[in-house]
Design a protein around this motif. Structure first.
Motif, mmCIF file in Angstrom:
data_model
loop_
_atom_site.group_PDB
_atom_site.id
_atom_site.type_symbol
_atom_site.label_atom_id
_atom_site.label_comp_id
_atom_site.label_asym_id
_atom_site.label_seq_id
_atom_site.Cartn_x
_atom_site.Cartn_y
_atom_site.Cartn_z
ATOM 1 N N UNK A 117 -34.968 -83.967 48.669
ATOM 2 C CA UNK A 117 -36.047 -83.086 48.810
ATOM 3 C C UNK A 117 -35.761 -81.703 48.096
ATOM 4 N N UNK A 118 -36.632 -80.983 47.608
ATOM 5 C CA UNK A 118 -36.660 -79.843 46.970
ATOM 6 C C UNK A 118 -37.022 -78.526 48.076
ATOM 7 N N UNK A 119 -36.415 -77.597 48.039
ATOM 8 C CA UNK A 119 -36.782 -76.614 49.030
ATOM 9 C C UNK A 119 -37.116 -75.434 48.280
ATOM 10 N N UNK A 124 -38.097 -77.922 42.651
ATOM 11 C CA UNK A 124 -39.206 -79.188 42.464
ATOM 12 C C UNK A 124 -39.247 -79.509 41.068
ATOM 13 N N UNK A 125 -39.110 -78.411 40.189
ATOM 14 C CA UNK A 125 -39.330 -78.672 38.744
ATOM 15 C C UNK A 125 -38.204 -79.694 38.307
ATOM 16 N N UNK A 126 -37.047 -79.703 38.881
ATOM 17 C CA UNK A 126 -35.953 -80.318 38.411
ATOM 18 C C UNK A 126 -35.951 -81.577 38.927
ATOM 19 N N UNK A 127 -36.964 -82.214 39.939
ATOM 20 C CA UNK A 127 -36.900 -83.488 40.483
ATOM 21 C C UNK A 127 -37.900 -84.261 39.453
ATOM 22 N N UNK A 128 -36.851 -85.117 38.421
ATOM 23 C CA UNK A 128 -37.522 -85.724 37.274
ATOM 24 C C UNK A 128 -38.628 -86.903 37.717
ATOM 25 N N UNK A 145 -45.895 -72.034 46.531
ATOM 26 C CA UNK A 145 -44.826 -72.657 47.009
ATOM 27 C C UNK A 145 -44.798 -73.431 48.340
ATOM 28 N N UNK A 146 -45.506 -72.722 49.216
ATOM 29 C CA UNK A 146 -45.719 -73.651 50.268
ATOM 30 C C UNK A 146 -46.341 -74.952 49.957
ATOM 31 N N UNK A 147 -47.482 -74.688 49.351
ATOM 32 C CA UNK A 147 -48.340 -75.986 48.799
ATOM 33 C C UNK A 147 -47.614 -77.120 48.177
ATOM 34 N N UNK A 148 -46.903 -76.590 47.143
ATOM 35 C CA UNK A 148 -46.043 -77.359 46.216
ATOM 36 C C UNK A 148 -45.251 -78.198 46.933
ATOM 37 N N UNK A 149 -44.382 -77.562 47.974
ATOM 38 C CA UNK A 149 -43.325 -78.443 48.649
ATOM 39 C C UNK A 149 -43.982 -79.263 49.895
ATOM 40 N N UNK A 153 -43.630 -83.400 49.195
ATOM 41 C CA UNK A 153 -43.244 -84.530 50.498
ATOM 42 C C UNK A 153 -43.845 -85.974 50.498
ATOM 43 N N UNK A 154 -45.253 -85.762 50.300
ATOM 44 C CA UNK A 154 -45.985 -86.945 50.040
ATOM 45 C C UNK A 154 -45.765 -87.763 48.921
#
Length: 698
Positions: A117-119, A124-128, A145-149, A153-154
């Motif tokens: 999970x990215x915080x 999040x950019x680093x989650x390949x 950021x809130x929307x992106x995170x 999750x989904x």
């Protein structure tokens, strides 16, 4: 035909064992969002390998399981837990090669990193393994950021599910510790995701940060609860450290309370709207049922019943003939989760879900979405509408063949060997006698989503046709009332633009709107600067007063048909638009009669299955750029002509347009016919003639 186990290998696997390419799919964040995201629908599994390389085998030193019987005929009501099914498959010599294929796929997937999970946006950019949604860059700073995170999750949940059940299955089949270690590592990470679904997922649709109460539970909630239950059900008690199992149970208990509280408090938009037909309503409730069955129905009787009753509402809301209101891709996501809950509740003695009539008819509707030439009927936000996409939801037929004994699903699994399914469902479905399969009908009308589908045979290079009207129940629909698609000898002649990515800034214009379909447009618009309001004024607003477009079938059989669609209430600017289409295996005639409220330019489009540039795919030959000519009301392509005539002076031009029908992000040619001057009415007749045997490159 019994509805579950009836003969060899009919012991049911757990409903949510999605080891096929379908698990890379992800539905939209809300119906008001503008378009499907590409990563929602792109397969997350390793691409199929070509050639004759040897399959990895089950290790010789794999521990034996004493006392486990192989597959045999059984009582149709004798459902089997997923772990027992895996052990039975392992001990069945006839399934050795298929078990090895599953293990081999899992071994290849060990190279992929854990889903973590990215915080923050930087994390999040680093989650390949996650697609970067364009909206993460364009959303307002107040909720970006809130929307992106919340959205991530989904995006992470289906792949996490896929990994866990794949590695758990491989461990049970092989006994290799490396697979168990990987499962436990992912479960350790995922057990820290509380809540499973963070708020912000609905901010892009609302154009605002979450309220103090938050957005409520959502898709991730349901899918991750199924991930925990389905994975733990495959593993033995001693395989999972007690402290990890206890943490997961605590997380599940918290999520059970959260789901019920959010629904009773009307916190999510889909609960306030009572969107019982929606995937967003169904997935959290399916997770609720799975979790309460796992934790013990005796401990959560009210919560369990709340979930079951909510899912029954979802099934009751769909079409009597098995049609799903939101189209194919959303049906696969939703019914897949409901099947999981139905199976687990049936194992626990409650058959209300698994015996629901909709689940008996749904396989017929889903099979009727398969068109010749490996095309798919693709109205709605259908991310599985690209050619060759049956591979991406073939696992649904495997599950329905095994879980509910659907004869149509059995037939589909045997009729499309080019669409492999290396999951446990896939193994067992092909072990069922092909003689128990029944071919779906060649043609059908589905009133709930106002669609008629047709093909002249189930040959790969048959001819096919589908037409859309409009239903008040439409959801995730496009401005496509009156649209026609036509295939001859497996070659697409008329197509629609399909469904692109949710983050595509031009999705509404190029895909969802009238611009992406073979329909009427009233008035000119500037394609580069057109607004949503202008598109609605020129076409189909998709509002309640403008949704209904009835279809009247004059005749329909294996030779062709004749249908009239009445879009007279669909267009605010038109008093009348009636389209009558008559076709056979090689010819089509469409007659359009238009009367406007006020004189204006009348425009019709015919999207052609003619590539504007070479179309290359993994699964078939390249479709070369088409060579078309247009002169004096006649368009000529390779082996076919399209001619048109009108009772008013018209002009015509060929333009290039994007699509997700021929392949992902492909381009095709589109014939645009428009009145020379503003008119009060226009009658247009279009004829297509295709030479038999002249299907060319398709």
């Amino acid at each position: 035909m019994p509805n579950t186990l009836v003969t060899i290998a009919k012991h049911l696997p757990l409903a949510a064992l999605i080891l096929s390419v379908t698990t890379g799919m992800s539905p939209a964040p809300s119906e008001s969002d503008s378009a499907p995201n590409s990563s929602d629908y792109v397969a997350s599994s390793t691409p199929e390998k070509k050639g004759t390389e040897a399959l990895p085998s089950i290790p010789a030193d794999a521990p034996a399981d004493e006392g486990i019987e192989s597959f045999k005929a059984g009582n149709p009501a004798d459902l089997k837990p997923s772990r027992e099914l895996l052990l039975m498959a392992k001990s069945d010599p006839s399934l050795k090669e298929k078990c090895s294929a599953l293990i081999g796929r899992a071994r290849e997937s060990l190279e992929k990193p854990l889903m973590v999970r990215a915080y923050s946006l930087d994390e999040l950019r680093a989650v390949t393994r996650l697609h970067w949604d364009e909206r993460y860059d364009t959303a307002d700073e107040s909720f970006r950021e809130t929307f992106a995170l919340g959205r991530s999750d989904w995006m992470m949940a289906p792949q996490t599910y896929n990994d866990c059940v794949m590695f758990a299955s491989a461990y049970v089949l092989s006994g290799e510790q490396v697979f168990l270690d990987r499962v436990l590592a992912q479960l350790e990470e995922s057990s820290t995701w509380e809540p499973l679904q963070r708020s912000g997922w609905n901010s892009y649709a609302r154009k605002a940060p979450p309220t103090a109460e938050g957005d409520g539970v959502w898709l991730t909630t349901g899918r991750m609860l199924s991930t925990f239950t389905d994975t733990l059900n495959m593993l033995a008690e001693e395989d999972v450290p007690p402290e990890l199992r206890a943490r997961i149970k605590t997380l599940m208990q918290n999520e059970v309370e959260r789901i019920v509280d959010d629904f009773k408090s009307n916190r999510p938009w889909y609960v306030r709207a009572h969107a019982i037909h929606s995937n967003q309503w169904a997935l959290p409730l399916a997770g609720l049922v799975n979790a309460t069955v796992y934790l013990g129905r005796d401990k959560y009787p009210e919560e369990y019943e709340y979930g079951v009753e909510g899912l029954i509402q979802t099934l009751d809301a769909q079409g009597e003939k098995g049609e799903f209101i939101e189209g194919v891709v959303y049906s696969v996501a939703t019914i897949g989760e409901i099947l999981s809950a139905a199976y687990n509740s049936a194992l626990d003695g409650d058959r209300r879900l698994i015996d629901h009539p909709f689940l008996k008819n749904y396989p017929v509707w889903l099979a009727n979405q398969i068109q010749p030439g490996e095309y798919i009927v693709n109205p709605f936000d259908n991310g599985f509408g690209t050619r060759y996409s049956l591979r991406r939801f073939i696992n649904m037929f495997s599950r329905m063949a095994v879980m509910i004994g659907s004869p149509q699903a059995i037939w589909v699994r045997n009729h499309f060997p080019e669409c492999p399914d290396s999951s446990l469902f896939g193994m067992l479905s092909l072990a069922l006698p092909a003689s128990e399969g029944i071919a779906p009908p060649l043609y059908n009308e589905f009133p709930k989503n106002a669609t008629v589908v047709w093909r002249d045979s189930w040959d790969k290079e048959a001819s096919g046709f589908w037409m859309r009207g409009g239903s008040p129940a439409d959801f995730h629909d496009h401005m496509d009332r009156g649209h026609v698609s036509f295939i001859v000898e497996g070659r697409a002649i008329l197509i629609e633009a399909g469904a692109g990515r949710y983050g595509n800034p031009n999705y509404l214009r190029d895909y969802r709107s009238i611009m992406g379909h073979n329909v009427l447009q009233v008035g000119e618009v500037d394609m580069e600067s057109v607004t949503k309001e202008q598109l609605f004024a020129a076409g189909q607003p998709r509002e309640e007063a403008h949704r209904v477009a009835p279809l009247d079938i004059a005749w329909l059989d294996e030779e062709g048909g004749c249908i009239t669609a009445d879009m007279s209430t669909v267009y605010p600017a038109a008093k009348e638009w009636v389209r009558t289409v008559e076709w056979d295996t090689h010819n089509l005639e469409a007659v359009d009669e238009v009367v406007l409220e006020n004189p204006d330019t009348v425009i019709f489009r015919w999207h052609l299955g003619a590539p504007a540039k070479d179309v290359r795919s993994r699964y078939g030959p390249t479709l070369p750029k088409a060579d078309l000519t247009l002169e004096d009301g006649v368009l000529k392509g390779e082996g076919y002509t399209l001619s048109f005539e009108a009772d008013q002076p018209v002009t015509a031009e060929i333009v290039a347009a994007p699509d997700y029908t021929l392949w992902f992000s492909s381009e095709h040619y589109c014939l645009v016919i428009r009145s020379k001057e503003p008119v009060a009415s226009l009658n247009l007749t279009t004829r297509i003639e295709v030479e038999p045997g002249a299907s060319g490159h398709h």
